[in-house]
Design a protein around this motif. Structure first.
Motif, PDB file in Angstrom:
ATOM      1  N   GLU A 138      25.856 -22.880 -10.250  1.00 17.45           N
ATOM      2  CA  GLU A 138      24.862 -21.820 -10.438  1.00 17.45           C
ATOM      3  C   GLU A 138      25.452 -20.656 -11.230  1.00 17.45           C
ATOM      4  N   GLY A 139      26.704 -20.302 -10.936  1.00 19.77           N
ATOM      5  CA  GLY A 139      27.362 -19.233 -11.693  1.00 19.77           C
ATOM      6  C   GLY A 139      27.512 -19.586 -13.155  1.00 19.77           C
ATOM      7  N   PHE A 140      27.897 -20.832 -13.423  1.00 22.38           N
ATOM      8  CA  PHE A 140      28.036 -21.294 -14.806  1.00 22.38           C
ATOM      9  C   PHE A 140      26.699 -21.245 -15.537  1.00 22.38           C
ATOM     10  N   GLN A 188      24.126 -19.399 -14.862  1.00 25.95           N
ATOM     11  CA  GLN A 188      23.724 -18.002 -15.050  1.00 25.95           C
ATOM     12  C   GLN A 188      24.458 -17.389 -16.246  1.00 25.95           C
ATOM     13  N   GLN A 189      25.757 -17.670 -16.365  1.00 23.82           N
ATOM     14  CA  GLN A 189      26.514 -17.170 -17.513  1.00 23.82           C
ATOM     15  C   GLN A 189      25.991 -17.768 -18.815  1.00 23.82           C
ATOM     16  N   LEU A 190      25.641 -19.049 -18.772  1.00 20.85           N
ATOM     17  CA  LEU A 190      25.092 -19.701 -19.957  1.00 20.85           C
ATOM     18  C   LEU A 190      23.767 -19.061 -20.365  1.00 20.85           C
ATOM     19  N   ASN A 238      22.827 -16.031 -19.737  1.00 21.60           N
ATOM     20  CA  ASN A 238      23.116 -14.681 -20.235  1.00 21.60           C
ATOM     21  C   ASN A 238      23.668 -14.727 -21.659  1.00 21.60           C
ATOM     22  N   TRP A 239      24.349 -15.818 -21.996  1.00 23.80           N
ATOM     23  CA  TRP A 239      24.998 -15.931 -23.303  1.00 23.80           C
ATOM     24  C   TRP A 239      24.051 -16.458 -24.377  1.00 23.80           C
ATOM     25  N   THR A 251      30.581 -13.850 -29.606  1.00 23.96           N
ATOM     26  CA  THR A 251      31.670 -13.777 -28.626  1.00 23.96           C
ATOM     27  C   THR A 251      31.782 -12.421 -27.965  1.00 23.96           C
TER      28      THR A 251
END
Length: 138
Positions: A14-16, A18-20, A22-23, A86
């Motif tokens: 889930e954290g991964f 969410q970061q994806l 956001n990115w 980046t």
């Protein structure tokens, strides 16, 4: 024990994700900037080529200038897209490029030297595509 593994693995996933998520907007903007850079490089190459056609510059030199301009503009677009994607600061990118150019300069010293010698030969001597050079009967 299995519930602990599932919950920690699920939390990490889930954290991964969410970061994806956001990115993704930054990735979209980066791809857009690179696409605009490619379009600007293509357009400016056509403009430079038309300008150089009027100057009477030899075809080989004209092609060299147009290709160098295209590569430089495209690289600037790619770097701008990479900075946006980046999240790096411009100072970090400039420092990295400075160190990278020193390393590449030493690694490709002979290649760069030969490339610049080729440019000087194109500039000083009237060689064009299709010309033959004879040396000791060969």
């Amino acid at each position: 024990m299995a519930d602990l593994f599932k919950s920690s693995a699920w939390t990490a996933l889930e954290g991964f994700l969410q970061q994806l998520l956001n990115w993704l907007p930054f990735l979209g903007v980066g791809i857009f900037i690179i696409t605009v850079g490619w379009f600007v490089a293509s357009l400016s190459s056509r403009i430079i080529n038309r300008i150089l056609l009027k100057t009477g510059l030899r075809e080989s030199l004209r092609e060299l200038v147009v290709k160098l301009e295209y590569v430089i503009v495209l690289l600037v677009g790619i770097l701008a897209g990479a900075v946006v994607t980046t999240g790096l600061e411009v100072g970090q990118v400039v420092a990295t490029l400075g160190l990278g150019s020193i390393a590449l300069g030493f690694a490709f010293k002979d290649i760069i030297e030969n490339f610049l010698a080729g440019i000087i030969i194109l500039w000083k001597f009237p060689y064009d595509a299709g010309d033959f050079i004879e040396c000791e009967g060969i």
